[in-house]
Enzyme design. Structure first.
Site, PDB file in Angstrom:
ATOM      1  N   ALA A 180       1.022  -1.099   0.125  1.00  0.00           N
ATOM      2  CA  ALA A 180      -0.098  -0.146   0.002  1.00  0.00           C
ATOM      3  C   ALA A 180       0.809   1.214  -0.014  1.00  0.00           C
ATOM      4  O   ALA A 180       0.910   1.935   0.961  1.00  0.00           O
ATOM      5  CB  ALA A 180      -1.026  -0.044   1.172  1.00  0.00           C
ATOM      6  N   ALA A 182       0.346   4.421  -0.984  1.00  0.00           N
ATOM      7  CA  ALA A 182      -0.419   5.721  -0.769  1.00  0.00           C
ATOM      8  C   ALA A 182      -0.396   5.568   0.972  1.00  0.00           C
ATOM      9  O   ALA A 182      -0.963   6.672   1.242  1.00  0.00           O
ATOM     10  CB  ALA A 182      -1.568   5.846  -1.665  1.00  0.00           C
ATOM     11  N   ASP A 183      -0.152   4.677   1.311  1.00  0.00           N
ATOM     12  CA  ASP A 183      -0.136   4.705   2.963  1.00  0.00           C
ATOM     13  C   ASP A 183       1.250   4.926   3.385  1.00  0.00           C
ATOM     14  O   ASP A 183       1.476   5.485   4.272  1.00  0.00           O
ATOM     15  CB  ASP A 183      -0.758   3.281   3.643  1.00  0.00           C
ATOM     16  CG  ASP A 183      -2.457   3.419   3.574  1.00  0.00           C
ATOM     17  OD1 ASP A 183      -2.849   4.322   3.797  1.00  0.00           O
ATOM     18  OD2 ASP A 183      -2.556   2.211   3.249  1.00  0.00           O
ATOM     19  N   ILE A 184       2.117   4.026   3.060  1.00  0.00           N
ATOM     20  CA  ILE A 184       3.550   4.075   3.534  1.00  0.00           C
ATOM     21  C   ILE A 184       4.308   5.269   3.035  1.00  0.00           C
ATOM     22  O   ILE A 184       4.979   5.754   4.231  1.00  0.00           O
ATOM     23  CB  ILE A 184       4.299   2.660   2.884  1.00  0.00           C
ATOM     24  CG1 ILE A 184       3.751   1.402   3.265  1.00  0.00           C
ATOM     25  CG2 ILE A 184       5.697   2.971   3.150  1.00  0.00           C
ATOM     26  CD1 ILE A 184       4.165   0.159   2.657  1.00  0.00           C
ATOM     27  N   GLY A 187       2.951   8.066   5.163  1.00  0.00           N
ATOM     28  CA  GLY A 187       3.453   7.796   6.686  1.00  0.00           C
ATOM     29  C   GLY A 187       4.720   8.432   7.059  1.00  0.00           C
ATOM     30  O   GLY A 187       5.279   8.928   7.836  1.00  0.00           O
TER      31      GLY A 187
END
Length: 404
Positions: A180, A182-184, A187
């Protein structure tokens, strides 16, 4: 896990981590791995990411009324090592006060809730900053926070797939990128923002609010595509383009998988041709320069594939002998047995609790000469550190009788 002492260059920082799922916890885990004291504050039912498999044998969900060694699966463990868990109901006034007292002593608070959720609880940036003017309040949101810039999508929920699609990554790859991204990446940017804002606060005495929009992060990640469109006014075609600017810069089939070969510099191309036993390609007008190889890309690809298909990945790598940028396409079993990973100490183990076997997690990839980091805290069960943390912070929780 042989060392249980917190260590690293951020040992002097305290982070109150209200993030859940993946984007925020990944960023907070970077700070934890760098030595920051990270307190994960969870609601009574815990971070929902605890409930995603695979699980160990001695496991019970936080919802179950029984004891077990773990109450989390592998995805939660991967981004919550080196954190301690405190369980608080932020809708309860007394527990909300405990939370505020934690923030009073913190360097930063991080969260990734929908716009306005913390404000509705009376725990927004302005409330916390009034008590602790030096605090950094950082968040990951799908489309940003109105404090830093209004978005017409600000109120919308957002997960990885949506942010990748909005931000152009799906178009660039003609599919979702895993894991993922667009999460990592957001973050990671949040963690960098926190460290940057703390640096500023240490010089000025003034904290601030910062946010990372998942959409913005995906746009920034594609700086090259943005610049190309800015130069030409034409969007790139959908999908991975094997030969737009450099060749060979591609994956090639072998007897047991694929290898990546990036021989775009003249001396790299010469070395590749020598390894292939094809010195004629060095002077052939169809392949002598990068520009020529781009014009005749199908033919050049055919020459390279003819060579790689006869060999295993290991044989290709042996013939290239570290002379050009190249790498075998590896799965996790390959990676766990790679001598590089062992020599760089990129896998660390700990005991998760109960009758479970030890688990192996990815280590911190930032290696320091003077302030080494390590895995010192196993992923926590929900609320495992309430008493320990509150005592450490000098916070007393009123009894039911005192609250009356």
């Amino acid at each position: 896990m042989t060392n249980t002492a917190r260590c690293g260059p951020l040992e002097d920082l305290t982070i109150i981590d209200c993030t859940m799922a993946l984007a925020g916890p990944f960023g907070a885990s970077l700070l934890a791995d760098l030595g920051a004291r990270v307190i994960k504050v969870e609601p009574p039912r815990g971070d929902g990411y605890r409930n995603i498999p695979p699980f160990l044998s001695d496991h019970a969900s936080p919802y179950e009324d029984r004891e077990a060694g773990t109450d989390f699966g592998a995805p939660f463990a991967s981004v919550n090592r080196n954190k301690r868990s405190v369980c608080l109901d932020l809708k309860d006034d007394a527990q909300k006060d405990v939370f505020l007292q934690l923030c009073d002593q913190a360097s930063a608070i991080v969260e990734n809730m929908r716009v306005g959720v913390m404000d509705s609880l009376g725990l927004g940036y302005e409330v916390i900053a009034k008590r602790n003017p030096k605090i950094i309040y950082a968040c990951v949101r799908g489309f940003g926070d109105p404090r830093t810039g209004e978005s017409p999508y600000a109120e919308w929920p957002c997960l990885d797939a949506a942010a990748q699609s909005f931000g152009g990554l799906v178009h660039a790859n003609d599919n979702l990128v895993t894991p993922a991204f667009a999460d990592i990446f957001p973050g990671t940017l949040m963690a960098l923002g926190v460290v940057s804002a703390i640096h500023h606060a240490q010089h000025t005495g003034k904290g601030q609010f910062l946010d990372v929009s998942m959409y913005d992060a995906m746009l920034a990640f594609q700086k090259s595509a943005v610049a190309q469109y800015g130069f030409t006014g034409k969007p790139n075609p959908a999908g991975l383009q094997r030969a737009m600017t450099l060749y060979p810069f591609d994956l090639f089939p072998t007897k047991d998988g694929r290898v990546a070969i990036a021989a775009v510099q003249p001396h790299h191309w010469d070395l590749l041709c020598a390894a292939m036993g094809r010195p004629d390609l060095i002077t052939d007008e169809r392949s002598t320069t990068n520009a020529a190889r781009l014009l005749h890309v199908d033919w050049v690809e055919e020459q390279i594939c003819h060579w790689t298909k006869k060999l295993t990945r290991a044989e290709v790598m042996e013939k290239l002998n570290g002379g050009i940028p190249a790498g075998p396409v590896q799965n996790m079993a390959d990676i766990f047995h790679d001598p590089h990973v062992a020599s760089r100490q990129m896998l660390e183990s700990c005991h998760p609790g109960g009758d479970n076997p030890d688990i192996t997690l990815a280590a911190n990839p930032i290696k320091f000469s003077d302030t080494p980091t390590t895995l010192y805290q196993a992923p926590p069960t929900l609320g495992a550190h309430n008493a320990e943390v509150l005592e450490e912070f000098g916070i007393e929780v009123p009894t039911e009788q005192e609250r009356r």
